[in-house]
Design a protein around this motif. Structure first.
Motif, PDB file in Angstrom:
ATOM      1  N   ASP A 317       0.861  -1.203   0.056  1.00 42.44           N
ATOM      2  CA  ASP A 317      -0.174   0.060  -0.127  1.00 42.44           C
ATOM      3  C   ASP A 317       0.826   1.201   0.112  1.00 42.44           C
ATOM      4  O   ASP A 317       2.057   1.106   0.342  1.00 42.44           O
ATOM      5  N   GLU A 318       0.153   2.326  -0.169  1.00 38.30           N
ATOM      6  CA  GLU A 318       1.133   3.553  -0.257  1.00 38.30           C
ATOM      7  C   GLU A 318       1.351   4.133   1.310  1.00 38.30           C
ATOM      8  O   GLU A 318       0.631   3.729   2.271  1.00 38.30           O
ATOM      9  N   LEU A 319       2.589   4.738   1.075  1.00 40.18           N
ATOM     10  CA  LEU A 319       2.915   5.269   2.469  1.00 40.18           C
ATOM     11  C   LEU A 319       2.969   6.832   2.424  1.00 40.18           C
ATOM     12  O   LEU A 319       3.518   7.368   1.270  1.00 40.18           O
ATOM     13  N   PHE A 320       2.930   7.485   3.558  1.00 35.84           N
ATOM     14  CA  PHE A 320       2.874   8.864   3.402  1.00 35.84           C
ATOM     15  C   PHE A 320       4.177   9.488   4.217  1.00 35.84           C
ATOM     16  O   PHE A 320       4.476   8.884   5.179  1.00 35.84           O
ATOM     17  N   PRO A 321       4.936  10.683   3.919  1.00 42.23           N
ATOM     18  CA  PRO A 321       5.973  11.156   4.357  1.00 42.23           C
ATOM     19  C   PRO A 321       5.760  11.403   5.946  1.00 42.23           C
ATOM     20  O   PRO A 321       4.454  11.807   6.502  1.00 42.23           O
ATOM     21  N   THR A 366       9.153   7.961  16.153  1.00 43.81           N
ATOM     22  CA  THR A 366       8.713   9.241  15.944  1.00 43.81           C
ATOM     23  C   THR A 366       9.432  10.455  15.472  1.00 43.81           C
ATOM     24  O   THR A 366       8.760  11.124  14.561  1.00 43.81           O
ATOM     25  N   ASP A 367      10.811  10.506  15.763  1.00 47.42           N
ATOM     26  CA  ASP A 367      11.431  11.386  15.149  1.00 47.42           C
ATOM     27  C   ASP A 367      12.370  11.010  13.960  1.00 47.42           C
ATOM     28  O   ASP A 367      13.130  11.999  13.586  1.00 47.42           O
ATOM     29  N   LEU A 368      12.324   9.922  13.627  1.00 44.13           N
ATOM     30  CA  LEU A 368      12.895   9.186  12.491  1.00 44.13           C
ATOM     31  C   LEU A 368      14.616   9.462  12.675  1.00 44.13           C
ATOM     32  O   LEU A 368      15.284   9.475  11.871  1.00 44.13           O
ATOM     33  N   ARG A 369      14.956   9.214  13.864  1.00 41.01           N
ATOM     34  CA  ARG A 369      16.621   9.418  14.190  1.00 41.01           C
ATOM     35  C   ARG A 369      16.819   8.119  15.124  1.00 41.01           C
ATOM     36  O   ARG A 369      16.127   7.424  15.868  1.00 41.01           O
ATOM     37  N   PRO A 370      17.932   7.709  14.655  1.00 47.97           N
ATOM     38  CA  PRO A 370      18.497   6.298  15.377  1.00 47.97           C
ATOM     39  C   PRO A 370      18.839   6.405  16.658  1.00 47.97           C
ATOM     40  O   PRO A 370      19.057   7.767  16.863  1.00 47.97           O
ATOM     41  N   ARG A 371      18.802   5.342  17.570  1.00 45.09           N
ATOM     42  CA  ARG A 371      18.891   5.528  19.000  1.00 45.09           C
ATOM     43  C   ARG A 371      19.787   4.590  19.310  1.00 45.09           C
ATOM     44  O   ARG A 371      20.033   3.163  18.829  1.00 45.09           O
ATOM     45  N   THR A 408      13.230   5.926   3.867  1.00 42.95           N
ATOM     46  CA  THR A 408      13.762   6.182   2.753  1.00 42.95           C
ATOM     47  C   THR A 408      12.826   7.252   2.048  1.00 42.95           C
ATOM     48  O   THR A 408      11.608   7.214   2.213  1.00 42.95           O
ATOM     49  N   GLN A 409      13.382   8.384   1.558  1.00 38.29           N
ATOM     50  CA  GLN A 409      12.389   9.343   0.931  1.00 38.29           C
ATOM     51  C   GLN A 409      11.459  10.076   2.194  1.00 38.29           C
ATOM     52  O   GLN A 409      10.446  10.469   1.873  1.00 38.29           O
ATOM     53  N   ASP A 410      12.077  10.202   3.381  1.00 35.65           N
ATOM     54  CA  ASP A 410      11.183  10.458   4.562  1.00 35.65           C
ATOM     55  C   ASP A 410      10.034   9.750   4.773  1.00 35.65           C
ATOM     56  O   ASP A 410       9.218  10.356   5.366  1.00 35.65           O
ATOM     57  N   ARG A 411       9.986   8.475   4.323  1.00 32.95           N
ATOM     58  CA  ARG A 411       8.844   7.624   4.651  1.00 32.95           C
ATOM     59  C   ARG A 411       9.516   6.279   5.240  1.00 32.95           C
ATOM     60  O   ARG A 411      10.371   5.623   4.849  1.00 32.95           O
ATOM     61  N   VAL A 412       8.875   6.194   6.580  1.00 31.32           N
ATOM     62  CA  VAL A 412       9.150   5.066   7.397  1.00 31.32           C
ATOM     63  C   VAL A 412       8.712   3.835   6.802  1.00 31.32           C
ATOM     64  O   VAL A 412       7.299   3.642   6.713  1.00 31.32           O
ATOM     65  N   LEU A 413       9.141   2.617   6.852  1.00 30.19           N
ATOM     66  CA  LEU A 413       8.982   1.460   6.325  1.00 30.19           C
ATOM     67  C   LEU A 413       8.989   0.195   7.423  1.00 30.19           C
ATOM     68  O   LEU A 413       8.318  -0.768   7.450  1.00 30.19           O
ATOM     69  N   GLY A 414       9.677   0.829   8.355  1.00 29.41           N
ATOM     70  CA  GLY A 414       9.811  -0.073   9.727  1.00 29.41           C
ATOM     71  C   GLY A 414      10.947   0.199  10.422  1.00 29.41           C
ATOM     72  O   GLY A 414      11.443   1.206  10.637  1.00 29.41           O
TER      73      GLY A 414
END
Length: 1008
Positions: A317-321, A366-371, A408-414
């Motif tokens: 399905d489609e993912l949103f940024p 949440t913030d798309l930054r690694p921990r 990728t491209q500001d879209r979270v896949l997992g």
């Protein structure tokens, strides 16, 4: 390295002379053999006065010394014998100050340094450096002492010196810090005794080798945990070289070591990143891609890891940024641990995975930054709040982890989570950088897979909407069909009921892949259904399909399609080379293949024609299996000879197998076609069972090129579009009467010629082919006996049929085939032909073992022939023939007399009463009466009336005229002209089909 050392030594001697030091060379007998200009300036003697004389003549005697007084003592401390000289020199000695005789008779106090000459050996000459007594020690001797002091006190390079017994005699502080052992404790011990855990065995082996051979060993590695960093293993690069004195006596081995741990780790990270780029994303499957990331990371980078993906990724399905939306569902895609004692993860693959509110993984999403959690505490809030992961974290004693979002491209896949509990130590910042790089690579591959799944789902939806769900039931054949979907979308099989209890079996394949190909397949399938209602012969139907494809493709003839001058003199651009070679264009009907077969259960005869499609296989009730001999034809929309049909008799309970080229695709590289495909592309196929609905399957790998070669060119000869078409004049004019003397369509079909100026007759084509089954350009040649070069492959009967040989109808010679290039000459073409023959033999072998049920036979053939991960779509239709016995058919020959109409009504009434169909008697009497009347009034003998009881009740009237009936709309004042209108009103459908000796008008009614 050695050359630079020699250069430095030579330069040092010259610099000493330049600073006022004079050089005198004395041989082993004490005779002066060298006298420099500086020595002449210092003592006044020219060279010819000194050379060849004993050196002791230059020394002042004891009485002269006493009279002159002792030389100055400043700086006159002799160096110990055997002290090392300056860098790049051998052994040397500073003997202090002496008195030398000057030429003017006086005495001169000089500083003297003595060392062996550069030649070496037992007859070594000695170099004597002379300088003023106030000059201090010889410069190289002072440099030697300073260098030696720096190496063993301030150098950051670890230095170890062992004797000939490999016992430590000296180490510097840097080496002491590396090994963590005090100097007093290490001296006198061998490396294996002083620090056994520091690659001691390798160190002793290397040092012993250097001691024996004298050849230095550069850059060998040893590993250990220094006292300053006991949690991490360090890597040291060592260089060992032998120590010798001036006489060449071996003194021991020196070993210099530097810490290269960071460089080694950087190299390992680069290697791991390169391996990840090669191993991650080898397939278009979400689960497999996630597992590949885990296999790259464990155990070299992490002790265990887990990968979660969003449900939208699995579904395509489609993912949103932006960040993950609240309520998003994460599912475990892969998990792996270095210890196989327990399950790798707390969640099974495909299971929903959850995180507590304070978990670092949730923060990363949440913030798309690694921990990076470099120290995991058992009493942390997020550990205690996680009822699933928390106990496992405590049990495994996990001490650090990293949570890296797959973005990728500001879209979270997992999310990818890396854990450590073993001896590698906690994760560091450079590990986080590497994990982010691996996660980024994985995210790109997962996004490609998601996009592929989205396109594939759209293709599947379009294809399912265009394919038949359940094939119609027919008394003449018992059918079963199945599909294998690998992403192309152009294959189909179909069953079309025809008039007179006949049935048409169809198989076709459109080149290309994707939604456009599926749409093209739908258009062609609809065209086949439409043309089937016209009751055309198979070759006639294919000719009209060929015209349709040419119109859809925007070409009217071979001249336009090939380029060059048109009939109006204008210039046309040539078609692309790929299209000229028969390469399929995605979504175009041109180049598609089709097999059309009509079975009549009353006569048990089967008429068929092929447009570049593989010939059907048949299994007879006695166990004989073979391929039917179908005349070869070019794919639709391609130049070639006119289509020709053939008729065969089939016994009851014969089993027909129609299929598309994908059924015979290569298995495991067994054929030449497989070797030409791109490696590693394996895709899993989805099988759709015709009677049971679609079955879910794993995602397939997208094929980069459609290599089936189904649109192989049939040779651009002189037969144009008109030369491909069969004669279509059926007398459809207003009068409806065919011109006298013209042949019927069936009579013309076998050898129709092309239009004047364009066509080549089928006979000429056969003569050119000379029975070889195909021309070098891929043109499907005909055998000398007028039949296609389609043979009977080895089967249960093991006896080849007449005219046996691979022909285009079975995939050879540039037609549909199973992916070959058709008419290629040379060894490649021979090998491809062998591969196709092997695939055909497999089909016949499997068909010979077929069970009785058509459904089971269909499934068995797919399992035996289609690989687990197909690269091509496949469609399969299995049909068992049945005969419509005399009890279901009634036929009467009637004279051309108007009085016979009442007789016809009586015959119909009695027959319907015998069949217990009295409720249909009135309508059927009316239909028969009108049709017989028209045949007697407007046509000619013979007139025949036939009733057929199948799934519908059919009333047929045949006559000897080719006149085409035309439905009229009579006015209210007209006395006639309403016969066909009454027939149309009383029947479900009606129509006309032409035969060799006239025509047949039929009408069908349903009954309960």
């Amino acid at each position: 390295m050695g050359t630079s050392g020699v250069t430095r030594r030579s330069d040092g001697r010259e610099q000493a002379a330049a600073r006022g030091w004079a050089k005198v060379v004395v041989n082993a007998r004490g005779v002066v053999t060298g006298w420099s200009s500086a020595a002449q300036q210092l003592l006044g003697y020219p060279a010819h006065r000194v050379l060849g004389r004993p050196a002791v003549e230059l020394l002042a005697g004891a009485y002269e010394t006493d009279a002159h007084g002792a030389p100055p003592a400043s700086g006159a401390r002799p160096s110990p014998a055997g002290a090392p000289a300056a860098s790049g020199t051998e052994a040397g000695t500073d003997v202090g100050s002496v008195l030398l005789r000057h030429r003017d008779g006086g005495l001169l106090a000089c500083r003297v340094g003595i060392r062996p000459g550069a030649a070496g050996g037992p007859n070594t000459a000695w170099e004597v450096l002379l300088g003023p007594a106030t000059a201090g020690p010889a410069p190289e001797t002072e440099l030697d002492k300073a260098l030696l002091e720096a190496l063993f006190s301030r150098s950051p390079v670890g230095l170890f010196v062992v004797d000939t017994e490999l016992r430590l005699i000296r180490i510097n502080p840097a080496a002491e810090g590396m090994q963590g052992l005090a100097v007093e404790e290490a001296l006198g011990k061998r490396p294996a005794e002083a620090w056994p855990e520091f690659s001691a065995e390798i160190a002793e082996r290397v040092m012993g080798q250097v001691l024996r051979t004298g050849r230095p060993v550069i850059g060998w590695e040893k590993h250990g945990r220094p006292p300053g960093d006991p949690d991490h293993e360090h890597v040291y690069s060592s260089s060992s070289f032998r120590l010798e004195d001036a006489a060449g006596r071996v003194l021991g081995v020196a070993d210099a070591a530097i810490d290269v741990t960071e460089r080694q780790r950087a190299q390992e990270r680069l290697m791991l990143l390169a391996e990840g780029g090669a191993r991650i994303g080898t397939s278009l499957e979400v689960m497999r891609t996630a597992q590949e990331l885990a296999e790259v990371a464990v155990p070299r980078f992490a002790d265990s890891m887990a990968v979660e993906v969003l449900e939208e990724v699995l579904a395509g399905d489609e993912l949103f940024p932006g960040p993950v939306r609240p309520g998003a569902v994460l599912r475990r895609a892969a998990s792996l641990a270095s210890s196989p004692a327990e399950p790798a993860g707390v969640y099974a693959d495909g299971e929903i995975s959850t995180f507590p509110p304070a978990a670092p993984s949730l923060d990363a999403l949440t913030d798309l930054r690694p921990r990076l959690v470099d120290s995991v505490e058992a009493d942390s809030a997020w550990v205690l709040q996680d009822p699933v992961r928390g106990p496992r974290i405590i049990e495994d004693k996990i001490h650090s982890l990293m949570a890296v979002p797959l973005v990728t491209q500001d879209r979270v896949l997992g999310l990818a989570t890396f854990y450590r509990w073993g001896a590698q130590g906690p994760f560091r910042d450079d590990d986080l950088t590497l994990a982010t790089e691996l996660a980024g690579r994985t995210a790109v591959c997962l996004d490609n897979t998601r996009r592929y799944l989205r396109e594939r789902n759209a293709l599947m939806a379009v294809q399912r909407s265009l394919l038949p769900g359940e094939l119609p039931h027919h008394h003449g054949v018992e059918v079963a069909h199945e599909y294998v979907h690998a992403g192309a979308g152009g294959d189909w099989v179909d069953v079309v009921p025809l008039s007179g209890a006949r049935v048409a079996l169809v198989a076709g394949s459109v080149p290309g892949r994707g939604v456009a190909t599926a749409a093209a397949m739908g258009r062609l399938r609809a065209a086949v259904h439409t043309l089937s209602d016209l009751d055309l012969d198979p070759e006639e139907l294919l000719a009209r399909m060929d015209d349709l494809v040419r119109r859809l493709d925007g070409r009217d003839g071979p001249e336009d399609s090939l380029g060059g001058p048109r009939s109006d003199g204008s210039e046309e651009h040539p078609i692309p080379a790929a299209l000229a070679a028969g390469a399929p264009a995605t979504g175009e009907e041109a180049g598609c293949t089709c097999l059309y077969l009509i079975y009549d259960p009353i006569s048990q005869r089967c008429a068929m024609a092929s447009a570049g499609h593989p010939a059907p296989a048949v299994a007879h009730p006695d166990g004989t299996v073979r391929f039917l001999d179908v005349p070869a034809g070019a794919p639709l929309g391609r130049p070639g000879p006119p289509f020709r049909g053939t008729v065969v008799d089939l016994p009851e309970n014969a089993m027909l197998v129609l299929y598309t080229p994908g059924l015979l695709q290569a298995r495991g590289g067994a054929t030449p076609e497989a070797a030409e495909r791109t490696p590693g592309a394996g895709a899993s196929g989805e099988r759709v069972h015709g009677e049971e609905g679609p079955a879910a399957g794993a995602a397939e790998q997208a094929e980069q090129a459609d290599d089936r070669g189904r649109s192989g060119e049939q040779g651009y000869g002189e037969d144009g579009a008109a030369g491909r078409r069969t004669e279509q004049a059926h007398g459809h004019g207003d009068s409806g009467e065919r011109a006298p003397g013209t042949e019927t369509p069936a009579a013309q079909a076998p050898g129709r010629a092309g239009a004047p100026g364009h066509g080549v007759s089928a006979t000429d084509t056969a003569e050119q082919a000379d029975g070889h089954g195909g021309s070098p350009t891929g043109t499907a040649g005909q055998a000398d006996d007028g039949r296609a070069s389609e043979g009977v492959a080895p089967g249960a009967d093991a006896s080849p049929a007449e005219g046996e040989g691979p022909g285009p109808a079975d995939g050879a010679g540039g037609n549909a085939g199973e992916g070959g290039d058709g008419g290629n000459a040379g060894e490649g073409g021979v090998a491809a032909g062998d591969g196709r023959e092997a695939a055909r033999a497999r089909l016949l072998g499997a068909l010979a073992r077929a069970p009785g049920s058509v459904r089971e036979t269909c499934r068995m053939l797919l399992e035996a022939l289609v690989p687990a991960h197909p690269r091509q779509d496949a469609a399969l239709l299995v049909a068992r023939t049945h005969a419509l016995g005399p009890g279901r058919v009634a036929c009467w020959d009637l004279p051309s007399d108007p009085a016979v109409v009442s007789t016809a009504r009586s015959l119909v009434t009695r027959q319907l009463s015998a069949w217990a169909l009295d409720e249909a008697a009135f309508a059927t009497e009316l239909i028969a009466s009108e049709l017989v009347t028209n045949a007697i009034r407007y046509a000619r003998a013979p007139v025949r009336l036939r009733l057929i009881r199948d799934h519908v009740l059919t009333c047929e009237v045949s006559d000897g005229s080719s006149t085409s009936p035309r439905l009229r709309h009579a006015r209210t004042t007209d006395e006639g002209g309403r016969g066909l209108l009454l027939v149309a009103q009383c029947s479900e459908r009606w129509g006309t089909r032409y035969t060799e000796d006239g025509k047949t008008i039929w009408a069908e009614q349903t009954f309960t």
